[in-house]
Design a protein around this motif. Structure first.
Motif: not given
Length: 76
Positions: A23-28, A55-56, A60-65
């Motif tokens: 997710d946008e916070n770097g959590n699986v 976070p990816t 400049g905006m965090p995104v889901k990957v």
């Protein structure tokens, strides 16, 4: 990840590939084994779910990957 006792007694080894969504916070937020020995998949998925990533960002905006983590289990 810890080597499952049942997998060790069965001499199971090899790679387990786990497809993950971060997710946008770097959590699986999701993890599913896509290949590997069935006795090793549970340990690999559990380890992937506990992972934390930076976070990816896109423009400049965090995104889901999504991605794949490969765990190597070596029987000893």
């Amino acid at each position: 990840p810890p080597y499952p006792a049942i997998a060790r007694s069965a001499h199971a080894s090899g790679q387990v590939r786990v497809q993950i969504t971060i997710d946008e916070n770097g959590n699986v937020v999701s993890a599913a084994a896509v290949s590997g020995h069935p006795l090793l998949q549970g340990a690999a998925v559990a380890a992937a779910r506990q992972s934390k990533f930076t976070p990816t960002k896109l423009s400049g905006m965090p995104v889901k990957v999504t991605g794949v983590i490969i765990y190597n289990f070596v029987a000893q």
